[in-house]
Enzyme design. Structure first.
Site, PDB file in Angstrom:
ATOM      1  N   CYS A  53       0.870  -1.183   0.000  1.00  0.00           N
ATOM      2  CA  CYS A  53       0.000   0.000   0.000  1.00  0.00           C
ATOM      3  C   CYS A  53       0.902   1.226   0.000  1.00  0.00           C
ATOM      4  O   CYS A  53       2.124   1.098  -0.143  1.00  0.00           O
ATOM      5  CB  CYS A  53      -0.976  -0.017   1.171  1.00  0.00           C
ATOM      6  SG  CYS A  53      -0.213   0.056   2.799  1.00  0.00           S
ATOM      7  N   ARG A  62      -3.287  -0.457   5.291  1.00  0.00           N
ATOM      8  CA  ARG A  62      -3.890  -1.557   4.534  1.00  0.00           C
ATOM      9  C   ARG A  62      -2.978  -2.768   4.353  1.00  0.00           C
ATOM     10  O   ARG A  62      -3.413  -3.914   4.556  1.00  0.00           O
ATOM     11  CB  ARG A  62      -4.349  -1.063   3.149  1.00  0.00           C
ATOM     12  CG  ARG A  62      -5.506  -0.103   3.200  1.00  0.00           C
ATOM     13  CD  ARG A  62      -5.687   0.611   1.877  1.00  0.00           C
ATOM     14  NE  ARG A  62      -4.531   1.466   1.597  1.00  0.00           N
ATOM     15  CZ  ARG A  62      -4.320   2.116   0.462  1.00  0.00           C
ATOM     16  NH1 ARG A  62      -5.201   1.986  -0.520  1.00  0.00           N
ATOM     17  NH2 ARG A  62      -3.260   2.885   0.309  1.00  0.00           N
ATOM     18  N   ASP A  87      -8.119   4.095   0.812  1.00  0.00           N
ATOM     19  CA  ASP A  87      -7.124   4.274   1.871  1.00  0.00           C
ATOM     20  C   ASP A  87      -7.788   4.791   3.149  1.00  0.00           C
ATOM     21  O   ASP A  87      -8.245   5.940   3.209  1.00  0.00           O
ATOM     22  CB  ASP A  87      -6.064   5.265   1.390  1.00  0.00           C
ATOM     23  CG  ASP A  87      -4.833   5.228   2.275  1.00  0.00           C
ATOM     24  OD1 ASP A  87      -4.957   4.800   3.447  1.00  0.00           O
ATOM     25  OD2 ASP A  87      -3.760   5.609   1.796  1.00  0.00           O
TER      26      ASP A  87
END
Ligand code: 4NP
Length: 147
Positions: free
Chosen positions: A8, A14, A123
């Protein structure tokens, strides 16, 4: 042995969530010895930082074990050594493509190719929605188990 790297932007939300969710799933499936699972950042923004507390909290709420870890930057050598490198969004995928050697391009994937969810994992650093990120990542990881 299948080597997976989740990627990520910062490697504090994440992709570490995906790393620990996937580690838990392979352990529960009795297949921990068949996988090597890690995560890395597409950017240098948070290098050396711990997992974001809200990411750790959502893992804890769902009973997914995790350990202390620090954000690391993805390298072309890491991609060369992996079987699959799985980004969370299109920006991650672009960064992965810039780093990868030509012959490693087929290893680069987006997690939502596995989850069947028709959009990338937003996100949560920006949305604040760690629950949605958790469920989308968990869905992708469950399907990755078949890999
Ligand atoms: P992640 O979220 O890519 O899911 O780890 C982010 C974490 C940190 C930053 C950006 C996104 N940052 O700019 O520091």
């Amino acid at each position: 042995m299948k080597k997976l790297i989740f990627v990520c932007l910062g490697n504090i939300c994440r992709s570490p969530m995906a790393e620990f969710i996937m580690k838990d799933l392979v352990k529960q499936a009795g297949r921990a010895d068949s996988f090597q699972i890690s995560s890395a950042a597409a950017s240098s923004e948070a290098l050396g930082c711990c997992m974001e507390p809200r990411a750790a909290a959502v893992l804890k709420r769902h009973g997914v074990p995790f350990t202390d870890r620090r954000a690391v930057k993805l390298t072309s050598a890491m991609i060369a050594d992996a079987d699959l490198v799985i980004g969370m969004d299109e920006g991650n995928l672009l960064a992965m493509k810039r780093l990868a050697r030509q012959e490693d391009l087929p290893k680069l994937k987006l997690l939502n190719e596995y989850s069947g969810i028709p959009h990338p994992v937003a996100d949560p650093w920006y949305t604040g929605d760690f629950e949605t990120a958790f469920y989308e990542i968990q869905q992708g990881c469950k399907n990755l188990l078949q890999f």
